[in-house]
Design an enzyme around this catalytic site. Structure first.
Site, PDB file in Angstrom:
ATOM      1  N   GLN A  94       0.849  -1.194   0.000  1.00 14.50           N
ATOM      2  CA  GLN A  94       0.000   0.000   0.000  1.00 14.50           C
ATOM      3  C   GLN A  94       0.889   1.251   0.000  1.00 14.50           C
ATOM      4  OE1 GLN A  94      -3.408  -0.643   3.075  1.00 14.50           O
ATOM      5  NE2 GLN A  94      -1.806  -2.109   3.592  1.00 14.50           N
ATOM      6  N   ASN A  95       2.202   1.030   0.190  1.00 17.28           N
ATOM      7  CA  ASN A  95       3.140   2.147   0.318  1.00 17.28           C
ATOM      8  C   ASN A  95       3.482   2.743  -1.039  1.00 17.28           C
ATOM      9  OD1 ASN A  95       3.045   1.346   2.963  1.00 17.28           O
ATOM     10  ND2 ASN A  95       5.076   0.391   2.964  1.00 17.28           N
ATOM     11  N   HIS A 112      -1.460   1.191  -4.436  1.00 16.23           N
ATOM     12  CA  HIS A 112      -1.884   2.585  -4.246  1.00 16.23           C
ATOM     13  C   HIS A 112      -0.961   3.565  -4.957  1.00 16.23           C
ATOM     14  CE1 HIS A 112      -4.217   1.391  -0.350  1.00 16.23           C
ATOM     15  NE2 HIS A 112      -4.851   1.045  -1.438  1.00 16.23           N
ATOM     16  N   CYS A 139       3.587  17.368 -19.784  1.00  9.16           N
ATOM     17  CA  CYS A 139       3.606  15.903 -19.936  1.00  9.16           C
ATOM     18  C   CYS A 139       4.546  15.548 -21.078  1.00  9.16           C
ATOM     19  CB  CYS A 139       2.206  15.393 -20.257  1.00  9.16           C
ATOM     20  SG  CYS A 139       2.184  13.692 -20.849  1.00  9.16           S
ATOM     21  N   ASN A 204       2.951  -7.258  13.028  1.00  9.07           N
ATOM     22  CA  ASN A 204       2.626  -5.846  13.213  1.00  9.07           C
ATOM     23  C   ASN A 204       3.069  -5.404  14.598  1.00  9.07           C
ATOM     24  OD1 ASN A 204       1.301  -3.873  11.490  1.00  9.07           O
ATOM     25  ND2 ASN A 204      -0.129  -3.583  13.193  1.00  9.07           N
ATOM     26  N   GLU A 206       1.473  -3.772  16.774  1.00  7.52           N
ATOM     27  CA  GLU A 206       0.347  -3.956  17.698  1.00  7.52           C
ATOM     28  C   GLU A 206      -0.795  -4.596  16.927  1.00  7.52           C
ATOM     29  OE1 GLU A 206      -0.465   0.615  16.505  1.00  7.52           O
ATOM     30  OE2 GLU A 206      -0.202   0.147  18.623  1.00  7.52           O
ATOM     31  N   ALA A 222       8.770  -4.564  12.733  1.00  4.38           N
ATOM     32  CA  ALA A 222       8.990  -5.334  11.494  1.00  4.38           C
ATOM     33  C   ALA A 222      10.466  -5.631  11.279  1.00  4.38           C
ATOM     34  CB  ALA A 222       8.428  -4.546  10.305  1.00  4.38           C
TER      35      ALA A 222
HETATM   36  C1  BV8 Z   1     -11.881   2.171  -3.426  1.00  3.48           C
HETATM   37  C2  BV8 Z   1      -2.152   6.474  -1.392  1.00  3.48           C
HETATM   38  C3  BV8 Z   1     -13.512   1.468  -5.048  1.00  3.48           C
HETATM   39  C4  BV8 Z   1      -2.002   7.940  -1.209  1.00  3.48           C
HETATM   40  C5  BV8 Z   1      -3.949   5.586   0.054  1.00  3.48           C
HETATM   41  C6  BV8 Z   1     -15.402  -0.691   2.593  1.00  3.48           C
HETATM   42  C7  BV8 Z   1     -15.705  -0.300   3.857  1.00  3.48           C
HETATM   43  C8  BV8 Z   1     -15.450   1.039   4.249  1.00  3.48           C
HETATM   44  C9  BV8 Z   1     -14.862   1.978   3.388  1.00  3.48           C
HETATM   45  C10 BV8 Z   1     -14.543   1.577   2.139  1.00  3.48           C
HETATM   46  C11 BV8 Z   1     -14.831   0.256   1.730  1.00  3.48           C
HETATM   47  N1  BV8 Z   1     -14.433   0.136   0.449  1.00  3.48           N
HETATM   48  C12 BV8 Z   1     -13.915   1.350   0.033  1.00  3.48           C
HETATM   49  C13 BV8 Z   1     -13.978   2.246   1.058  1.00  3.48           C
HETATM   50  C14 BV8 Z   1     -13.529   3.639   1.014  1.00  3.48           C
HETATM   51  C15 BV8 Z   1     -12.019   3.789   1.250  1.00  3.48           C
HETATM   52  C16 BV8 Z   1     -11.668   3.330   2.641  1.00  3.48           C
HETATM   53  O1  BV8 Z   1     -11.183   2.238   2.847  1.00  3.48           O
HETATM   54  N2  BV8 Z   1     -11.899   4.231   3.593  1.00  3.48           N
HETATM   55  C17 BV8 Z   1     -11.494   3.907   4.986  1.00  3.48           C
HETATM   56  C18 BV8 Z   1     -10.768   5.097   5.545  1.00  3.48           C
HETATM   57  C19 BV8 Z   1     -12.668   3.494   5.785  1.00  3.48           C
HETATM   58  N3  BV8 Z   1     -11.231   3.069   0.263  1.00  3.48           N
HETATM   59  C20 BV8 Z   1     -10.994   3.674  -0.935  1.00  3.48           C
HETATM   60  O2  BV8 Z   1     -11.426   4.768  -1.242  1.00  3.48           O
HETATM   61  C21 BV8 Z   1     -10.139   2.883  -1.923  1.00  3.48           C
HETATM   62  N4  BV8 Z   1     -10.752   2.866  -3.215  1.00  3.48           N
HETATM   63  O3  BV8 Z   1     -12.440   1.559  -2.555  1.00  3.48           O
HETATM   64  O4  BV8 Z   1     -12.292   2.201  -4.754  1.00  3.48           O
HETATM   65  C22 BV8 Z   1     -13.184  -0.035  -5.052  1.00  3.48           C
HETATM   66  C23 BV8 Z   1     -13.853  -0.943  -4.221  1.00  3.48           C
HETATM   67  C24 BV8 Z   1     -13.597  -2.314  -4.291  1.00  3.48           C
HETATM   68  C25 BV8 Z   1     -12.621  -2.823  -5.113  1.00  3.48           C
HETATM   69  C26 BV8 Z   1     -11.952  -1.886  -5.886  1.00  3.48           C
HETATM   70  C27 BV8 Z   1     -12.220  -0.481  -5.829  1.00  3.48           C
HETATM   71  C28 BV8 Z   1      -8.773   3.557  -2.154  1.00  3.48           C
HETATM   72  C29 BV8 Z   1      -7.995   3.631  -0.913  1.00  3.48           C
HETATM   73  C30 BV8 Z   1      -6.559   4.086  -1.212  1.00  3.48           C
HETATM   74  C31 BV8 Z   1      -6.295   5.494  -0.716  1.00  3.48           C
HETATM   75  N5  BV8 Z   1      -4.870   5.839  -0.857  1.00  3.48           N
HETATM   76  N6  BV8 Z   1      -2.610   5.847  -0.154  1.00  3.48           N
HETATM   77  C32 BV8 Z   1      -0.982   8.297  -0.147  1.00  3.48           C
HETATM   78  O5  BV8 Z   1      -0.228   7.429   0.310  1.00  3.48           O
HETATM   79  O6  BV8 Z   1      -0.959   9.494   0.171  1.00  3.48           O
HETATM   80  S1  BV8 Z   1      -4.448   4.850   1.550  1.00  3.48           S
HETATM   81  C33 BV8 Z   1      -3.081   5.005   2.632  1.00  3.48           C
HETATM   82  O7  BV8 Z   1      -3.645   4.894   3.913  1.00  3.48           O
HETATM   83  C34 BV8 Z   1      -2.049   3.900   2.532  1.00  3.48           C
HETATM   84  O8  BV8 Z   1      -1.761   3.531   1.210  1.00  3.48           O
HETATM   85  C35 BV8 Z   1      -2.706   2.772   3.323  1.00  3.48           C
HETATM   86  O9  BV8 Z   1      -3.599   2.056   2.502  1.00  3.48           O
HETATM   87  C36 BV8 Z   1      -3.493   3.564   4.360  1.00  3.48           C
HETATM   88  C37 BV8 Z   1      -2.684   3.676   5.609  1.00  3.48           C
HETATM   89  O10 BV8 Z   1      -2.755   2.477   6.231  1.00  3.48           O
HETATM   90  P1  BV8 Z   1      -1.411   1.728   6.747  1.00  3.48           P
HETATM   91  O11 BV8 Z   1      -0.424   1.629   5.632  1.00  3.48           O
HETATM   92  O12 BV8 Z   1      -1.865   0.522   7.419  1.00  3.48           O
HETATM   93  O13 BV8 Z   1      -0.781   2.801   7.789  1.00  3.48           O
HETATM   94  P2  BV8 Z   1      -1.337   3.165   9.267  1.00  3.48           P
HETATM   95  O14 BV8 Z   1      -0.548   4.339   9.699  1.00  3.48           O
HETATM   96  O15 BV8 Z   1      -2.809   3.212   9.267  1.00  3.48           O
HETATM   97  O16 BV8 Z   1      -0.920   1.886  10.163  1.00  3.48           O
HETATM   98  C38 BV8 Z   1       0.432   1.547  10.320  1.00  3.48           C
HETATM   99  C39 BV8 Z   1       0.445   0.207  11.074  1.00  3.48           C
HETATM  100  O17 BV8 Z   1       1.810  -0.186  11.206  1.00  3.48           O
HETATM  101  C40 BV8 Z   1      -0.160   0.301  12.476  1.00  3.48           C
HETATM  102  O18 BV8 Z   1      -0.979  -0.842  12.695  1.00  3.48           O
HETATM  103  C41 BV8 Z   1       1.084   0.266  13.394  1.00  3.48           C
HETATM  104  O19 BV8 Z   1       0.833  -0.447  14.572  1.00  3.48           O
HETATM  105  C42 BV8 Z   1       2.073  -0.525  12.547  1.00  3.48           C
HETATM  106  N7  BV8 Z   1       3.472  -0.175  12.799  1.00  3.48           N
HETATM  107  C43 BV8 Z   1       4.000   1.050  13.118  1.00  3.48           C
HETATM  108  N8  BV8 Z   1       5.345   0.952  13.251  1.00  3.48           N
HETATM  109  C44 BV8 Z   1       5.673  -0.358  13.007  1.00  3.48           C
HETATM  110  C45 BV8 Z   1       4.477  -1.077  12.701  1.00  3.48           C
HETATM  111  N9  BV8 Z   1       4.449  -2.394  12.429  1.00  3.48           N
HETATM  112  C46 BV8 Z   1       5.657  -3.051  12.458  1.00  3.48           C
HETATM  113  N10 BV8 Z   1       6.856  -2.424  12.717  1.00  3.48           N
HETATM  114  C47 BV8 Z   1       6.900  -1.108  13.007  1.00  3.48           C
HETATM  115  N11 BV8 Z   1       8.066  -0.527  13.279  1.00  3.48           N
END
Ligand code: BV8
Length: 236
Positions: A94-95, A112, A139, A204, A206, A222
């Site tokens: 997702q990164n 993503h 472009c 993860n 946590e 990680a």
């Molecule tokens: C879509 C790019 C239609 C840009 C990103 C179903 C239910 C509810 C909502 C939805 C649903 N389906 C769709 C939605 C809407 C939405 C969504 O999910 N909303 C959420 C907020 C509820 N999804 C969308 O809009 C997606 N598109 O659905 O299109 C469709 C449907 C079906 C099939 C196809 C298409 C598009 C979503 C993509 C958006 N773009 N990124 C950018 O980067 O700026 S999302 C972005 O946020 C990231 O890419 C990633 O996906 C997300 C962040 O999450 P994580 O990477 O997990 O990061 P986070 O900080 O949250 O967590 C970090 C974790 O690491 C923590 O758990 C922590 O404990 C852990 N950690 C920390 N340090 C460490 C560690 N682990 C190990 N070691 C460490 N040292």
């Protein structure tokens, strides 16, 4: 965990947590990206239409910051797994950073998008991009000043979903690393994999929002968990 010998096809999903130890901000942590900016303003097509400078500066800053970070032991361990695993391996992230590739992985599926790529809003062409977009460079294909970050914003369709669902359908093992399980469709992959009969493992810091779906969870950084797990897999 299912007997190693039976595992041939692996699908790995990574999130911001795998790059945290490299100094890349995660999203939901204290002081994380979503605390610094409103998601709606910087990661939606509507936000881009409303204030393109805010969005272009947001991604230009993240792209430039990649020069100050290095891959960590977790990225390098997955590079090693790709080189030495004799079964099938799909690494989905997702990164939008390039640390998997700089850690030695050559076949990374950025569902993503990538900071290192620009997408033309006029002719839909893509271009490897290392510099900024704020000055609206033309472009290289159509000459229009319509380039945007080649990242998937909320409400947009993630990339290569067919390839991902096909691999999940064939997986013996699904491993989720460094993701909170808050964003779909990525957060639903563990259920897809389970439905296909795959074993499931979460690595993860946590418990994530989807921890309860996993057969096994290991919690810690990680940079420690991933090299350990890769050694286990390759030791067979
Ligand atoms: C879509 C790019 C239609 C840009 C990103 C179903 C239910 C509810 C909502 C939805 C649903 N389906 C769709 C939605 C809407 C939405 C969504 O999910 N909303 C959420 C907020 C509820 N999804 C969308 O809009 C997606 N598109 O659905 O299109 C469709 C449907 C079906 C099939 C196809 C298409 C598009 C979503 C993509 C958006 N773009 N990124 C950018 O980067 O700026 S999302 C972005 O946020 C990231 O890419 C990633 O996906 C997300 C962040 O999450 P994580 O990477 O997990 O990061 P986070 O900080 O949250 O967590 C970090 C974790 O690491 C923590 O758990 C922590 O404990 C852990 N950690 C920390 N340090 C460490 C560690 N682990 C190990 N070691 C460490 N040292």
């Amino acid at each position: 965990m299912a007997r190693m010998s039976k595992i041939r096809n692996i699908v790995i999903l990574t999130g911001a947590g795998i790059s945290a130890e490299s100094g890349v901000d995660t999203f939901r942590s204290a002081g994380g990206l979503w605390e610094q900016h409103r998601v709606e303003d910087v990661a939606t097509p509507e936000g881009f239409a409303r204030d393109p400078d805010l969005v272009l500066n947001f991604y230009d800053a993240r792209r430039a910051a990649l020069h100050n970070v290095e891959p960590n032991a977790a990225h390098r361990a997955l590079g090693r797994l790709e080189r030495e695993w004799d079964g099938r391996l799909l690494l989905v992230t997702q990164n939008v950073d390039d640390l998997h590739e700089r850690g030695g992985a050559t076949k990374v599926l950025h569902m993503h998008g990538e900071l290192g790529s620009a997408l033309c809003g006029q002719c839909d062409s893509r271009h490897r991009w290392g510099s900024s977009l704020i000055d609206r460079p033309p472009c290289p294909t159509c000459g229009m000043s319509a380039l945007r970050p080649d990242v998937v914003w909320f409400g947009e369709m993630p990339y290569q979903m067919d390839t991902i669902y096909a691999a999940l359908g064939q997986a013996d093992l699904f491993v989720s690393i460094g993701t909170s399980g808050a964003v779909y469709p990525a957060a639903g992959f563990v259920q897809e994999a389970k439905a296909a009969g795959a074993a499931t493992l979460e690595l993860n810091l946590e418990p994530s929002e989807g921890s309860h779906w996993f057969d096994e969870t290991r919690h810690g950084p990680a940079g420690e968990l991933v090299p350990e797990w890769v050694q286990e897999m390759l030791a067979g």
